[in-house]
Design a protein around this motif. Structure first.
Motif, PDB file in Angstrom:
ATOM      1  N   LEU A   1      -6.007  10.728  -3.844  1.00 25.79           N
ATOM      2  CA  LEU A   1      -6.143   9.546  -2.994  1.00 25.79           C
ATOM      3  C   LEU A   1      -7.147   9.808  -1.873  1.00 25.79           C
ATOM      4  CD1 LEU A   1      -5.260   6.731  -2.051  1.00 25.79           C
ATOM      5  CD2 LEU A   1      -3.340   7.819  -0.861  1.00 25.79           C
TER       6      LEU A   1
ATOM      7  N   ALA B   1      -9.126   3.901  -1.530  1.00 24.02           N
ATOM      8  CA  ALA B   1      -8.398   2.794  -0.917  1.00 24.02           C
ATOM      9  C   ALA B   1      -9.100   2.295   0.332  1.00 24.02           C
ATOM     10  CB  ALA B   1      -6.976   3.231  -0.561  1.00 24.02           C
TER      11      ALA B   1
ATOM     12  N   VAL C   1      -8.365   0.301   3.518  1.00 23.24           N
ATOM     13  CA  VAL C   1      -7.100   0.091   4.212  1.00 23.24           C
ATOM     14  C   VAL C   1      -7.342  -0.689   5.501  1.00 23.24           C
ATOM     15  CG1 VAL C   1      -5.089   1.229   5.190  1.00 23.24           C
ATOM     16  CG2 VAL C   1      -6.269   2.278   3.271  1.00 23.24           C
TER      17      VAL C   1
ATOM     18  N   GLY D   1      -7.043  -1.772  -2.770  1.00 23.71           N
ATOM     19  CA  GLY D   1      -6.529  -1.978  -1.417  1.00 23.71           C
ATOM     20  C   GLY D   1      -7.024  -3.287  -0.845  1.00 23.71           C
TER      21      GLY D   1
ATOM     22  N   LEU E   1      -8.335   7.556  -6.622  1.00 24.21           N
ATOM     23  CA  LEU E   1      -8.088   6.236  -6.053  1.00 24.21           C
ATOM     24  C   LEU E   1      -8.772   6.162  -4.701  1.00 24.21           C
ATOM     25  CD1 LEU E   1      -5.124   7.219  -7.478  1.00 24.21           C
ATOM     26  CD2 LEU E   1      -4.747   4.783  -7.122  1.00 24.21           C
TER      27      LEU E   1
ATOM     28  N   MET F   1      -3.629  -1.976  -4.758  1.00 29.20           N
ATOM     29  CA  MET F   1      -3.352  -0.568  -5.039  1.00 29.20           C
ATOM     30  C   MET F   1      -2.303  -0.440  -6.131  1.00 29.20           C
ATOM     31  SD  MET F   1      -4.763   2.164  -3.641  1.00 29.20           S
ATOM     32  CE  MET F   1      -3.439   3.374  -3.431  1.00 29.20           C
TER      33      MET F   1
ATOM     34  N   LEU G   1       0.826  -1.204   0.000  1.00 30.66           N
ATOM     35  CA  LEU G   1       0.000   0.000   0.000  1.00 30.66           C
ATOM     36  C   LEU G   1       0.863   1.258   0.000  1.00 30.66           C
ATOM     37  CD1 LEU G   1      -2.967   1.204   0.439  1.00 30.66           C
ATOM     38  CD2 LEU G   1      -2.280   1.363   2.845  1.00 30.66           C
TER      39      LEU G   1
ATOM     40  N   ALA H   1      -8.977   7.542   1.282  1.00 28.79           N
ATOM     41  CA  ALA H   1      -8.748   6.263   1.956  1.00 28.79           C
ATOM     42  C   ALA H   1      -9.623   6.149   3.193  1.00 28.79           C
ATOM     43  CB  ALA H   1      -7.280   6.131   2.354  1.00 28.79           C
TER      44      ALA H   1
ATOM     45  N   SER I   1       1.022   3.944  -3.140  1.00 29.54           N
ATOM     46  CA  SER I   1       0.577   5.329  -2.943  1.00 29.54           C
ATOM     47  C   SER I   1       1.659   6.322  -3.365  1.00 29.54           C
ATOM     48  CB  SER I   1       0.175   5.567  -1.488  1.00 29.54           C
ATOM     49  OG  SER I   1       1.302   5.559  -0.624  1.00 29.54           O
TER      50      SER I   1
END
Length: 286
Positions: free
Chosen positions: A115, A167, A169, A146, A165, A152, A104, A117, A108
């Motif tokens: 981004l 993500a 996580v 993710g 994006l 990712m 990850l 997340a 990134s």
């Protein structure tokens, strides 16, 4: 090229584990001039089709070999989320001054685009899936990646500056983040989980909070007002806080009042919709 992208040029990166994310990050690192050193307990036959794309790339292969035997030729150790930050191989690498990272974190650094997340004990996959649809409905190309199962690194290889994006996580992934910097980050909730890995709830919540570490006052942190762990985080993070609540009106953020959903931000209030217009059942989905 940014300093973070230049950093990987010529680096020998020991990647432990050749699951989908390991394969994707190896391919991504090759694009930026690194030398992936691929290590897995499985044989080439057992790994099968997953490694076919890597065979033509400048990778080194150490299948069936103990990773500890490879540290002397390693610049960076990249571990899968399944390997704990206090695992023997990680401690051995750190003792030799080798930096330790995860897929990850690397993805990134090398991705383009905005981004977003989120993490949390429950609801992550539903929420990132909804976010992806919201961004696409707004006309954006959005990659949902993710912990949801799409690496990712795979998204990073496709993304462009105008893309988004999203993500999902996990706490395991956050253990190996350092420069990870989402423009908007969220913690949905923190309830007891993974204590065999994190040992205490304080540790678990602290790892979740890492998602905000690189944010600045220009960024936004989204937190659950009903969760006491989330409320405690708000006092320690550097970004603007937006709350969400289905039970309380909040000063800044999203809330439900009299059967309607509102967003209030810097004294300006906007009606979003009636709660009955949300077809996914349950107050947690509001």
């Amino acid at each position: 090229m940014s300093d973070l992208k230049q950093y990987w040029q010529g680096k020998r990166v020991l990647i432990i584990g050749m699951a989908r994310s390991g394969v994707a990050v190896a391919e991504l690192l090759c694009r930026f001039g690194a030398v992936p050193m691929l290590n897995d307990r499985k044989t080439e036959e057992q790994l099968g089709e997953s490694i076919r794309t890597l065979k033509a790339l400048p990778c080194e292969w150490y299948l069936g070999q103990k990773p500890e035997e490879l540290l002397d030729k390693t610049d960076v150790l990249l571990i899968s989320p399944g390997i704990a930050i206090d695992a023997p191989i990680v401690l051995a690498a750190k003792a030799k001054g080798i930096s330790v990272t995860g897929e990850l974190e690397v993805a990134s650094q090398l991705a383009e685009g905005t981004l977003v997340a989120l993490t949390g004990t429950n609801g992550k996959t539903t929420t990132v899936s909804l976010l992806g649809e919201i961004f696409r409905g707004f006309g954006k190309i959005a990659y949902v990646a993710g912990n949801i199962g799409y690496p990712m690194s795979a998204a990073a290889m496709l993304s462009k500056p105008e893309d988004v994006l999203v993500a999902e996580v996990s706490s395991f992934q956050l253990e190996t983040t350092d420069t990870f910097h989402p423009t908007v980050a969220a913690v949905l909730n923190v309830t007891e989980d993974h204590l065999n890995r994190h040992y205490t709830m304080d540790n678990y919540a602290a790892v979740k909070q890492h998602i905000f570490d690189r944010q600045t006052e220009k960024d936004t942190a989204v937190l659950n007002y009903e969760d006491s762990w989330c409320r405690a985080m708000a006092e320690k993070i550097p970004s603007q806080v937006a709350w969400f609540s289905s039970k309380h009106e909040v000063e800044n953020g999203a809330f439900v009042h009299d059967g309607k959903m509102f967003i209030r931000w810097k004294s300006e209030e906007t009606l979003i919709c009636a709660t009955e217009e949300i077809y996914i059942p349950g107050p947690h989905n509001l």
